[in-house]
Design an enzyme around this catalytic site. Structure first.
Site, PDB file in Angstrom:
ATOM      1  N   GLY A  50     -72.492 -28.490 102.690  1.00  8.05           N
ATOM      2  CA  GLY A  50     -71.513 -29.532 102.967  1.00  8.05           C
ATOM      3  C   GLY A  50     -71.458 -30.514 101.815  1.00  8.05           C
ATOM      4  O   GLY A  50     -71.745 -30.147 100.672  1.00  8.05           O
ATOM      5  N   SER A  51     -71.139 -31.750 102.128  1.00 14.38           N
ATOM      6  CA  SER A  51     -70.899 -32.719 101.042  1.00 14.38           C
ATOM      7  C   SER A  51     -72.210 -33.211 100.435  1.00 14.38           C
ATOM      8  O   SER A  51     -73.271 -33.186 101.069  1.00 14.38           O
ATOM      9  CB  SER A  51     -70.119 -33.905 101.582  1.00 14.38           C
ATOM     10  OG  SER A  51     -70.969 -34.708 102.382  1.00 14.38           O
ATOM     11  N   GLU A  88     -76.627 -27.020  99.769  1.00 15.52           N
ATOM     12  CA  GLU A  88     -75.540 -26.411  98.992  1.00 15.52           C
ATOM     13  C   GLU A  88     -74.357 -27.375  99.125  1.00 15.52           C
ATOM     14  O   GLU A  88     -73.800 -27.518 100.206  1.00 15.52           O
ATOM     15  CB  GLU A  88     -75.246 -25.032  99.596  1.00 15.52           C
ATOM     16  CG  GLU A  88     -74.175 -24.262  98.918  1.00 15.52           C
ATOM     17  CD  GLU A  88     -74.406 -24.187  97.429  1.00 15.52           C
ATOM     18  OE1 GLU A  88     -75.524 -23.844  97.009  1.00 15.52           O
ATOM     19  OE2 GLU A  88     -73.467 -24.515  96.691  1.00 15.52           O
ATOM     20  N   GLY A 122     -75.741 -34.284 102.154  1.00  9.71           N
ATOM     21  CA  GLY A 122     -76.901 -33.545 101.638  1.00  9.71           C
ATOM     22  C   GLY A 122     -78.019 -34.485 101.222  1.00  9.71           C
ATOM     23  O   GLY A 122     -79.193 -34.221 101.488  1.00  9.71           O
ATOM     24  N   CYS A 178     -66.083 -24.681  98.000  1.00  6.01           N
ATOM     25  CA  CYS A 178     -66.978 -25.396  97.062  1.00  6.01           C
ATOM     26  C   CYS A 178     -66.748 -24.869  95.661  1.00  6.01           C
ATOM     27  O   CYS A 178     -66.969 -25.560  94.685  1.00  6.01           O
ATOM     28  CB  CYS A 178     -68.436 -25.172  97.396  1.00  6.01           C
ATOM     29  SG  CYS A 178     -68.811 -25.225  99.118  1.00  6.01           S
ATOM     30  N   GLU A 181     -64.643 -34.317  93.688  1.00  7.79           N
ATOM     31  CA  GLU A 181     -64.247 -33.136  94.455  1.00  7.79           C
ATOM     32  C   GLU A 181     -63.147 -33.535  95.438  1.00  7.79           C
ATOM     33  O   GLU A 181     -63.306 -34.492  96.190  1.00  7.79           O
ATOM     34  CB  GLU A 181     -65.444 -32.582  95.218  1.00  7.79           C
ATOM     35  CG  GLU A 181     -65.120 -31.316  95.966  1.00  7.79           C
ATOM     36  CD  GLU A 181     -66.341 -30.683  96.625  1.00  7.79           C
ATOM     37  OE1 GLU A 181     -67.113 -31.406  97.268  1.00  7.79           O
ATOM     38  OE2 GLU A 181     -66.499 -29.456  96.500  1.00  7.79           O
ATOM     39  N   LYS A 228     -76.299 -25.506 114.105  1.00  6.16           N
ATOM     40  CA  LYS A 228     -75.225 -26.428 114.507  1.00  6.16           C
ATOM     41  C   LYS A 228     -73.988 -26.078 113.683  1.00  6.16           C
ATOM     42  O   LYS A 228     -73.938 -26.337 112.483  1.00  6.16           O
ATOM     43  CB  LYS A 228     -75.598 -27.884 114.226  1.00  6.16           C
ATOM     44  CG  LYS A 228     -74.514 -28.854 114.702  1.00  6.16           C
ATOM     45  CD  LYS A 228     -74.567 -30.192 114.017  1.00  6.16           C
ATOM     46  CE  LYS A 228     -73.480 -30.424 113.006  1.00  6.16           C
ATOM     47  NZ  LYS A 228     -72.089 -30.254 113.424  1.00  6.16           N
TER      48      LYS A 228
HETATM   49  C1  UN1 Z   1     -67.675 -21.801  99.154  1.00  5.74           C
HETATM   50  O1  UN1 Z   1     -67.008 -21.971  98.137  1.00  5.74           O
HETATM   51  O2  UN1 Z   1     -67.845 -22.725  99.943  1.00  5.74           O
HETATM   52  O3  UN1 Z   1     -67.523 -17.251  96.030  1.00  5.74           O
HETATM   53  C2  UN1 Z   1     -68.249 -20.470  99.456  1.00  5.74           C
HETATM   54  C3  UN1 Z   1     -66.702 -17.492  96.904  1.00  5.74           C
HETATM   55  C4  UN1 Z   1     -67.006 -17.078  98.326  1.00  5.74           C
HETATM   56  C5  UN1 Z   1     -67.937 -18.054  98.958  1.00  5.74           C
HETATM   57  C6  UN1 Z   1     -67.492 -19.453  98.720  1.00  5.74           C
HETATM   58  N1  UN1 Z   1     -67.562 -15.764  98.345  1.00  5.74           N
HETATM   59  O4  UN1 Z   1     -65.656 -18.041  96.647  1.00  5.74           O
END
Ligand code: UN1
Length: 498
Positions: free
Chosen positions: A230-231, A252, A235, A286, A388, A177
């Site tokens: 996601g958040s 993640e 999660g 992230c 965040e 999805k």
């Molecule tokens: C993310 O931050 O959601 O390390 C992924 C990084 C990228 C992947 C980031 N290669 O900033």
């Protein structure tokens, strides 16, 4: 304007409409007049059809030789490479980040797919002597069956590839999805699999909302694994939904990553790193560098340098030359970031050093553009220190010494990425050891992970798993320990050999 194209779900090897007959629009966040495409607003019946197809395809895909599965992945990587420019342009149109970055996102999917293609000829287990005579031991990986994937909008093709390629090479089948803001990139990825000969039903794509597609996907008993990026709030819900059936659950989630800038740092280097870490991808990573922890001896000098450069960043449509930062993904994301700017202004002691609002006028009025924003004198306890933001906002946090820098770095609910700028190897190694994150950089910002290294974080960032690299194989397989007794006798372990 040209009529936007209608994109369908991919179920059992066919592109099909949702049975609901409903659709949603995918809008360019840099120009809301631009409808990137029309996508299916699916529901649990579409999910059910996709899971049925994946469960059926699993029967033969798990028996298809792993090196052959790897060969399909290899061809997919080559196709993505060939189509890199087109895929990246589609991605900038639907996601907003600048073309150089969407090219990087596509490249990350290519790297991941090549890497996992090789796993088709590896997927190593162990062989080990038995404690008994004429007996042999080995461990082998076995796939889990149907894997459900719920992917985010900030890395629209890289993150789906992090999940799909290890799952597939191990013999699992997939129902994915995509994020509702960026489904086209996943359509492009799935098309590459289709065109390179992946058998029907092995990968299925169902677009739609979290409640109507994500929810049935994570609760269906035929799904053996759910992988989500996601958040942290979502999660947690996914983890709860997976727990009654003890599904493999890979999460993640959030981050509040920091760069430590010591008094001996190369400040020009730290400046480039901080700008890239904080404002690359409009701060919507992230791994974004959203806290800059700066030694007091260089604090004033560094913040001045940073503000000057942040003010000069060119914000606009990521498809145009020279643009350094794109828009927020959506109006609601922009509003949430603007709200954090207001929260920061009200924090007792924090100072708004630059930015602090929406960019308006001319073409800006057509998109969701926010100013690169920096707060100074930020302290632990403030909301902008802890939460965040996922936007173009970063904090400057003065510290007295190295020990306080480490303390502040760890004063965080999340543990994804951190970094230090210093010329002192002893401090660099001490920080590497003592900052509790899943990723750590020395003399580089908190972003820029490579696909052959494990990706993920501690504390509220994750639930102990890692993506990418061979570690991701753990998410999508179970070990089986196999004992082969060729003694022709009934040997009792721990008893007959004493
Ligand atoms: C993310 O931050 O959601 O390390 C992924 C990084 C990228 C992947 C980031 N290669 O900033």
């Amino acid at each position: 304007m040209k009529k936007p194209k209608v994109y369908k779900n991919f179920i059992n090897g066919e592109w099909v409409k949702s049975h609901t007959g409903e659709t949603f629009q995918n809008i360019n966040p840099a120009n809301t007049d631009d409808v990137v495409g029309i996508f299916q607003q699916s529901d649990d019946q579409d999910v059910d059809a996709a899971i049925s197809a994946a469960a059926e395809a699993y029967k033969s895909w798990r028996l298809y030789p792993a090196p052959k599965r790897g060969e399909i992945l290899y061809r997919v990587a080559q196709r993505l490479l060939k189509d890199k420019e087109e895929i990246s342009r589609d991605m900038t149109r639907e996601m907003g980040k600048v073309l150089a970055e969407t090219r990087g996102d596509t490249q990350e999917a290519i790297d991941m797919t090549y890497y996992m293609a090789g796993e088709g000829r590896r997927s190593f287990g162990q062989t080990t002597p038995s404690e008994m005579t004429n007996k042999f031991c080995m461990s082998i990986r076995q796939p889990l069956g149907v894997c459900g994937m719920i992917t985010p909008w900030n890395f629209p093709i890289a993150i789906p590839s992090w999940k799909m390629t290890p799952a597939l090479v191990l013999g699992n089948t997939v129902v994915i999805k995509p994020a509702t803001y960026t489904p086209l990139s996943v359509v492009n990825l799935v098309k590459a699999f289709e065109e390179e000969g992946l058998p029907p039903g092995v990968v299925n794509l169902v677009s739609g909302s979290g409640s109507s597609v994500g929810q049935p996907l994570m609760t269906d008993k035929r799904v053996g694994c759910v992988s989500f990026t996601g958040s942290t709030d979502i999660g947690r819900k996914i983890s709860e939904a997976c727990s009654p059936d003890f599904k493999h659950c890979h999460l993640e989630m959030g981050g509040k990553n920091c760069i430590i800038i010591m008094d001996d740092a190369d400040l020009d280097l730290a400046l480039e790193g901080s700008l890239w870490g904080a404002f690359g991808t409009t701060g919507q990573r992230c791994t974004a560098s959203s806290r800059l922890i700066i030694h007091k001896k260089v604090y004033n000098k560094f913040t001045k340098m940073l503000v000057e450069r942040a003010k000069a960043l060119k914000v606009g449509n990521g498809l145009e030359d020279g643009i350094e930062m794109g828009p927020a993904i959506s109006e609601s994301q922009m509003n949430s970031v603007l709200e954090y700017m207001r929260i920061g202004e009200k924090e007792d002691g924090a100072k708004l050093l630059c930015g602090g609002g929406r960019l308006t006028g001319g073409a800006y009025d057509k998109g969701w553009f926010t100013q690169p924003t920096i707060f100074g004198d930020v302290e632990p306890g403030m909301r902008i220190f802890k939460e965040e933001i996922f936007g173009s906002v970063t904090d400057c946090i003065p510290v007295n010494d190295f020990d306080q820098a480490i303390e502040f770095a760890n004063d965080c609910a999340y543990g994804l990425s951190a970094s230090i700028y210093t010329q002192d190897v002893n401090r660099a190694f001490t920080a590497m050891r003592d900052v509790y994150t899943g990723i750590f950089y020395v003399n580089a910002p908190t972003i820029g992970a490579e696909t052959h290294m494990p990706f993920g974080g501690t504390k509220h960032t994750g639930n102990g798993h890692r993506e990418a690299c061979t570690q991701s194989l753990e998410v999508f397989s179970e070990w089986k320990s196999v004992y082969i007794d060729f003694s022709g006798t009934n040997q009792r372990a721990q008893i007959d050999n004493q």
